[in-house]
Design a protein around this motif. Sequence first.
Motif, PDB file in Angstrom:
ATOM      1  N   ARG A   1      -8.711   0.300  10.326  1.00 15.24           N
ATOM      2  CA  ARG A   1      -8.714   1.713  10.715  1.00 15.24           C
ATOM      3  C   ARG A   1      -7.550   2.449  10.071  1.00 15.24           C
ATOM      4  NH1 ARG A   1      -5.318   3.882  14.177  1.00 15.24           N
ATOM      5  NH2 ARG A   1      -3.852   2.547  15.287  1.00 15.24           N
ATOM      6  N   ARG A   2      -7.737   3.720   9.850  1.00 18.28           N
ATOM      7  CA  ARG A   2      -6.716   4.519   9.189  1.00 18.28           C
ATOM      8  C   ARG A   2      -5.560   4.777  10.140  1.00 18.28           C
ATOM      9  NH1 ARG A   2      -7.139   9.918   6.639  1.00 18.28           N
ATOM     10  NH2 ARG A   2      -9.375   9.625   6.662  1.00 18.28           N
ATOM     11  N   PHE A   3      -4.373   4.533   9.643  1.00 13.75           N
ATOM     12  CA  PHE A   3      -3.153   4.767  10.417  1.00 13.75           C
ATOM     13  C   PHE A   3      -2.721   6.220  10.276  1.00 13.75           C
ATOM     14  CE2 PHE A   3      -1.462   0.151   9.766  1.00 13.75           C
ATOM     15  CZ  PHE A   3      -2.458  -0.328  10.587  1.00 13.75           C
ATOM     16  N   PRO A   4      -1.985   6.706  11.264  1.00 16.77           N
ATOM     17  CA  PRO A   4      -1.436   8.057  11.126  1.00 16.77           C
ATOM     18  C   PRO A   4      -0.403   8.090   9.994  1.00 16.77           C
ATOM     19  CG  PRO A   4      -0.915   7.110  13.297  1.00 16.77           C
ATOM     20  CD  PRO A   4      -1.672   6.091  12.530  1.00 16.77           C
ATOM     21  N   PHE A   5      -0.305   9.238   9.376  1.00 18.71           N
ATOM     22  CA  PHE A   5       0.685   9.479   8.321  1.00 18.71           C
ATOM     23  C   PHE A   5       0.536   8.522   7.136  1.00 18.71           C
ATOM     24  CE2 PHE A   5       2.711  10.477  12.447  1.00 18.71           C
ATOM     25  CZ  PHE A   5       2.739  11.868  12.325  1.00 18.71           C
ATOM     26  N   THR A   6      -0.700   8.128   6.849  1.00 16.07           N
ATOM     27  CA  THR A   6      -0.930   7.152   5.780  1.00 16.07           C
ATOM     28  C   THR A   6      -0.437   7.664   4.435  1.00 16.07           C
ATOM     29  OG1 THR A   6      -2.817   6.223   6.949  1.00 16.07           O
ATOM     30  CG2 THR A   6      -2.671   5.756   4.604  1.00 16.07           C
ATOM     31  N   ARG A   7      -0.757   8.904   4.107  1.00 13.22           N
ATOM     32  CA  ARG A   7      -0.323   9.428   2.802  1.00 13.22           C
ATOM     33  C   ARG A   7       1.200   9.466   2.710  1.00 13.22           C
ATOM     34  NH1 ARG A   7      -3.102  14.883   1.456  1.00 13.22           N
ATOM     35  NH2 ARG A   7      -2.298  15.328   3.515  1.00 13.22           N
ATOM     36  N   LEU A   8       1.860   9.929   3.754  1.00 13.67           N
ATOM     37  CA  LEU A   8       3.323   9.976   3.761  1.00 13.67           C
ATOM     38  C   LEU A   8       3.900   8.575   3.662  1.00 13.67           C
ATOM     39  CD1 LEU A   8       5.998  11.499   4.072  1.00 13.67           C
ATOM     40  CD2 LEU A   8       5.688  11.340   6.558  1.00 13.67           C
ATOM     41  N   ALA A   9       3.320   7.636   4.383  1.00 13.51           N
ATOM     42  CA  ALA A   9       3.797   6.247   4.342  1.00 13.51           C
ATOM     43  C   ALA A   9       3.635   5.665   2.936  1.00 13.51           C
ATOM     44  CB  ALA A   9       3.045   5.396   5.355  1.00 13.51           C
ATOM     45  N   LEU A  10       2.487   5.892   2.313  1.00 13.72           N
ATOM     46  CA  LEU A  10       2.261   5.363   0.966  1.00 13.72           C
ATOM     47  C   LEU A  10       3.237   5.963  -0.041  1.00 13.72           C
ATOM     48  CD1 LEU A  10      -1.639   5.274   0.897  1.00 13.72           C
ATOM     49  CD2 LEU A  10      -0.085   3.322   1.048  1.00 13.72           C
ATOM     50  N   LEU A  11       3.460   7.259   0.050  1.00 15.26           N
ATOM     51  CA  LEU A  11       4.416   7.899  -0.862  1.00 15.26           C
ATOM     52  C   LEU A  11       5.826   7.353  -0.647  1.00 15.26           C
ATOM     53  CD1 LEU A  11       3.154  11.594  -0.797  1.00 15.26           C
ATOM     54  CD2 LEU A  11       2.839   9.882  -2.607  1.00 15.26           C
TER      55      LEU A  11
ATOM     56  N   CYS B   1       3.628   0.082  -8.720  1.00 19.42           N
ATOM     57  CA  CYS B   1       2.488   0.509  -9.541  1.00 19.42           C
ATOM     58  C   CYS B   1       1.163   0.265  -8.826  1.00 19.42           C
ATOM     59  CB  CYS B   1       2.517  -0.190 -10.894  1.00 19.42           C
ATOM     60  SG  CYS B   1       3.856   0.361 -11.966  1.00 19.42           S
ATOM     61  N   LEU B   2       1.029  -0.883  -8.176  1.00 21.31           N
ATOM     62  CA  LEU B   2      -0.196  -1.160  -7.420  1.00 21.31           C
ATOM     63  C   LEU B   2      -0.420  -0.105  -6.344  1.00 21.31           C
ATOM     64  CD1 LEU B   2       0.047  -5.042  -6.897  1.00 21.31           C
ATOM     65  CD2 LEU B   2      -1.444  -3.814  -8.496  1.00 21.31           C
ATOM     66  N   PHE B   3       0.620   0.175  -5.577  1.00 19.82           N
ATOM     67  CA  PHE B   3       0.513   1.196  -4.532  1.00 19.82           C
ATOM     68  C   PHE B   3       0.217   2.570  -5.132  1.00 19.82           C
ATOM     69  CE2 PHE B   3       2.584  -1.716  -1.497  1.00 19.82           C
ATOM     70  CZ  PHE B   3       1.944  -1.374  -0.316  1.00 19.82           C
ATOM     71  N   ALA B   4       0.874   2.914  -6.229  1.00 21.91           N
ATOM     72  CA  ALA B   4       0.700   4.244  -6.824  1.00 21.91           C
ATOM     73  C   ALA B   4      -0.716   4.448  -7.348  1.00 21.91           C
ATOM     74  CB  ALA B   4       1.727   4.454  -7.941  1.00 21.91           C
ATOM     75  N   ILE B   5      -1.234   3.479  -8.083  1.00 21.41           N
ATOM     76  CA  ILE B   5      -2.590   3.605  -8.634  1.00 21.41           C
ATOM     77  C   ILE B   5      -3.616   3.656  -7.502  1.00 21.41           C
ATOM     78  CG2 ILE B   5      -4.364   2.472 -10.028  1.00 21.41           C
ATOM     79  CD1 ILE B   5      -1.985   1.364 -11.750  1.00 21.41           C
ATOM     80  N   GLY B   6      -3.472   2.757  -6.538  1.00 20.59           N
ATOM     81  CA  GLY B   6      -4.395   2.752  -5.404  1.00 20.59           C
ATOM     82  C   GLY B   6      -4.338   4.036  -4.605  1.00 20.59           C
ATOM     83  N   THR B   7      -3.142   4.553  -4.405  1.00 19.51           N
ATOM     84  CA  THR B   7      -2.983   5.806  -3.656  1.00 19.51           C
ATOM     85  C   THR B   7      -3.620   6.969  -4.404  1.00 19.51           C
ATOM     86  OG1 THR B   7      -0.959   5.009  -2.609  1.00 19.51           O
ATOM     87  CG2 THR B   7      -1.288   7.392  -2.655  1.00 19.51           C
ATOM     88  N   LEU B   8      -3.416   7.032  -5.705  1.00 23.91           N
ATOM     89  CA  LEU B   8      -4.047   8.095  -6.501  1.00 23.91           C
ATOM     90  C   LEU B   8      -5.561   8.040  -6.370  1.00 23.91           C
ATOM     91  CD1 LEU B   8      -1.918   8.117  -9.776  1.00 23.91           C
ATOM     92  CD2 LEU B   8      -2.148   9.972  -8.109  1.00 23.91           C
ATOM     93  N   GLN B   9      -6.124   6.863  -6.415  1.00 26.43           N
ATOM     94  CA  GLN B   9      -7.574   6.716  -6.298  1.00 26.43           C
ATOM     95  C   GLN B   9      -8.085   7.094  -4.909  1.00 26.43           C
ATOM     96  OE1 GLN B   9      -8.520   2.719  -7.494  1.00 26.43           O
ATOM     97  NE2 GLN B   9      -8.366   3.213  -9.668  1.00 26.43           N
ATOM     98  N   GLN B  10      -7.284   6.889  -3.890  1.00 28.05           N
ATOM     99  CA  GLN B  10      -7.716   7.133  -2.513  1.00 28.05           C
ATOM    100  C   GLN B  10      -7.279   8.496  -1.987  1.00 28.05           C
ATOM    101  OE1 GLN B  10     -10.000   4.736  -2.276  1.00 28.05           O
ATOM    102  NE2 GLN B  10      -9.418   4.224  -0.199  1.00 28.05           N
ATOM    103  N   TRP B  11      -6.556   9.280  -2.775  1.00 27.19           N
ATOM    104  CA  TRP B  11      -5.922  10.491  -2.258  1.00 27.19           C
ATOM    105  C   TRP B  11      -6.911  11.427  -1.570  1.00 27.19           C
ATOM    106  CZ3 TRP B  11      -1.064  10.954  -1.206  1.00 27.19           C
ATOM    107  CH2 TRP B  11      -0.563  12.201  -0.849  1.00 27.19           C
ATOM    108  N   ALA B  12      -8.048  11.675  -2.180  1.00 24.07           N
ATOM    109  CA  ALA B  12      -9.033  12.584  -1.575  1.00 24.07           C
ATOM    110  C   ALA B  12      -9.546  12.018  -0.255  1.00 24.07           C
ATOM    111  CB  ALA B  12     -10.186  12.829  -2.537  1.00 24.07           C
TER     112      ALA B  12
END
Length: 158
Positions: free
Chosen positions: A80-90, A130-141
């Motif tokens: 399940r999606r955690f709160p503040f996922t985008r902020l946490a990934l960044l 790099c793994l986190f960055a590429i994955g985050t870019l792909q999942q951003w939307a």
Amino acid sequence: MNLTNNKWLLAAALTCMLAALAHLGCIVFGGDWYRFFGAGEQMAQMAEQGLWYPTIVTAIIVLILSVWALYALSAAGLIRRFPFTRLALLTIISLLFLRAISFTSLMSMFPENSLTFWLISSAICLFMSCLFAIGTLQQWAFLSQTLPTNNSQLNSPP
């Protein structure tokens, strides 16, 4: 793209879990493991003496890496999606990248750590970043979508 199968974030989660297990091994197996992973003779000796410091520091690292793995799995859609996922990934990306590039500044603070330790651990941090960055870019939307506010919305079709 299959939003629930982001290979980059799955790889990021796996690397975090492996790193957490390696750190956990240091706690369980003691001084020899601290030495093998280049943490320095002082940490190894403190572990062998049964002092709490190496265990606490290493346990905090295990906890952080485990949370990061969970956030990667959450962002990949496997849990399940955690709160503040985008902020946490960044934040994770930034911290890993900062750790990777700042090792020369950190070396003087930990003189017992070998150069090999610094080079390998920095390369690993850069790779993980790099793994986190590429994955985050792909999942951003996907991650920009609002989370459902109650359980009835979780079960309703899109």
